[in-house]
Design a protein around this motif. Structure first.
Motif, PDB file in Angstrom:
ATOM      1  N   MET A 162      35.274  -5.508  11.707  1.00  0.00           N
ATOM      2  CA  MET A 162      33.912  -5.207  12.149  1.00  0.00           C
ATOM      3  C   MET A 162      33.080  -6.478  12.289  1.00  0.00           C
ATOM      4  O   MET A 162      32.334  -6.635  13.257  1.00  0.00           O
ATOM      5  N   PHE A 163      33.207  -7.402  11.329  1.00  0.00           N
ATOM      6  CA  PHE A 163      32.458  -8.649  11.440  1.00  0.00           C
ATOM      7  C   PHE A 163      32.993  -9.512  12.581  1.00  0.00           C
ATOM      8  O   PHE A 163      32.223 -10.190  13.260  1.00  0.00           O
ATOM      9  N   ALA A 166      31.523  -7.982  15.752  1.00  0.00           N
ATOM     10  CA  ALA A 166      30.106  -8.335  15.863  1.00  0.00           C
ATOM     11  C   ALA A 166      29.948  -9.793  16.276  1.00  0.00           C
ATOM     12  O   ALA A 166      29.119 -10.126  17.131  1.00  0.00           O
ATOM     13  N   ASP A 167      30.762 -10.669  15.698  1.00  0.00           N
ATOM     14  CA  ASP A 167      30.734 -12.083  16.055  1.00  0.00           C
ATOM     15  C   ASP A 167      31.161 -12.284  17.515  1.00  0.00           C
ATOM     16  O   ASP A 167      30.539 -13.052  18.248  1.00  0.00           O
ATOM     17  N   LYS A 170      28.477 -11.203  19.822  1.00  0.00           N
ATOM     18  CA  LYS A 170      27.188 -11.818  19.458  1.00  0.00           C
ATOM     19  C   LYS A 170      26.116 -10.763  19.182  1.00  0.00           C
ATOM     20  O   LYS A 170      24.977 -10.860  19.614  1.00  0.00           O
ATOM     21  N   ASP A 171      26.525  -9.728  18.459  1.00  0.00           N
ATOM     22  CA  ASP A 171      25.615  -8.659  18.077  1.00  0.00           C
ATOM     23  C   ASP A 171      25.772  -8.438  16.577  1.00  0.00           C
ATOM     24  O   ASP A 171      26.657  -7.719  16.139  1.00  0.00           O
ATOM     25  N   PRO A 172      24.927  -9.088  15.773  1.00  0.00           N
ATOM     26  CA  PRO A 172      25.118  -9.030  14.322  1.00  0.00           C
ATOM     27  C   PRO A 172      25.007  -7.616  13.785  1.00  0.00           C
ATOM     28  O   PRO A 172      24.262  -6.783  14.299  1.00  0.00           O
ATOM     29  N   LEU A 173      25.770  -7.372  12.732  1.00  0.00           N
ATOM     30  CA  LEU A 173      25.677  -6.080  12.059  1.00  0.00           C
ATOM     31  C   LEU A 173      24.342  -5.991  11.332  1.00  0.00           C
ATOM     32  O   LEU A 173      23.735  -6.998  10.983  1.00  0.00           O
ATOM     33  N   LYS A 174      23.908  -4.788  11.101  1.00  0.00           N
ATOM     34  CA  LYS A 174      22.618  -4.556  10.450  1.00  0.00           C
ATOM     35  C   LYS A 174      22.630  -4.993   8.985  1.00  0.00           C
ATOM     36  O   LYS A 174      21.599  -5.296   8.410  1.00  0.00           O
ATOM     37  N   GLN A 177      27.228  -9.587   5.112  1.00  0.00           N
ATOM     38  CA  GLN A 177      28.597  -9.570   4.601  1.00  0.00           C
ATOM     39  C   GLN A 177      28.605  -9.193   3.120  1.00  0.00           C
ATOM     40  O   GLN A 177      29.390  -8.335   2.705  1.00  0.00           O
TER      41      GLN A 177
END
Length: 192
Positions: A162-163, A166-167, A170-174, A177
């Motif tokens: 998932m990270f 997101a990386d 280029k859409d960071p998780l809410k 980590q």
């Protein structure tokens, strides 16, 4: 450092900086100031080179996991240490994670051949060491403990996936980590 280790380090650096397509015997040779034939002496095929790269990464992951659970006196302490250490290992180098766990699934069939038996034996020995170390700390029925260890590792890989996604877009998780690792640990240890 031995020549074969230099070749692996160079191939891993090329992979990290320029992607899978940049890893060629010519490029490795150029980077090391040696001929393509000298590289081929150590790794006669691309498949053998990739298997060696995977083997060294997997061994490093197993070392991190085994060291993390060493001396833990309860299943929950072992789970927490395992999850935190393996997550940190992968989240600290998402390109390596992608090559270890995503590339073998997504590369076109003509780019990769089936792994040689010796390489698969190395993978199985390494994962057995990693899962065995955690399973020993979980206790109970050995087969069930091994299944739990494998599932816990899979959950950590899912978090890294998932990270990585997101990386990649280029859409960071809410959530951070640290927060998601803590939530995973809480959920896995709550089930004990």
């Amino acid at each position: 450092m031995k020549t074969d280790e230099k070749i692996l380090k160079t191939a891993q650096a090329l992979l990290a900086s320029d992607g899978f397509g940049a890893v060629s015997f010519d490029a490795i040779g150029r980077a090391l100031g040696m001929s393509k034939q000298a590289v081929l002496y150590w790794y006669p095929s691309r498949q053998e080179l990739l298997a060696a790269m995977l083997g060294s990464w997997l061994a490093a992951e197993a070392d991190v996991a085994v060291n993390a659970v060493d001396g833990k006196d309860s299943p929950n302490a072992a789970i927490s240490a395992f999850v935190e250490a393996v997550a940190a290992f992968h989240l600290g180098d998402l390109d390596r994670f992608r090559m270890m766990y995503l590339a073998p699934q997504t590369l076109k069939a003509e780019v990769q051949a089936p792994m040689e038996t010796a390489a698969l034996d190395q993978v199985h020995a390494t994962t057995s060491r990693m899962y065995g170390a955690l399973a020993d700390r979980l206790g109970g029925d050995p087969l069930y403990a091994r299944q739990q260890a494998t599932s816990i590792h899979s959950a950590v890989l899912g978090l890294a996936l998932m990270f990585g996604l997101a990386d990649g877009i280029k859409d960071p998780l809410k959530h951070s980590q640290q927060d998601l690792i803590a939530a995973l640990v809480a959920r896995l240890t709550d089930l004990e």
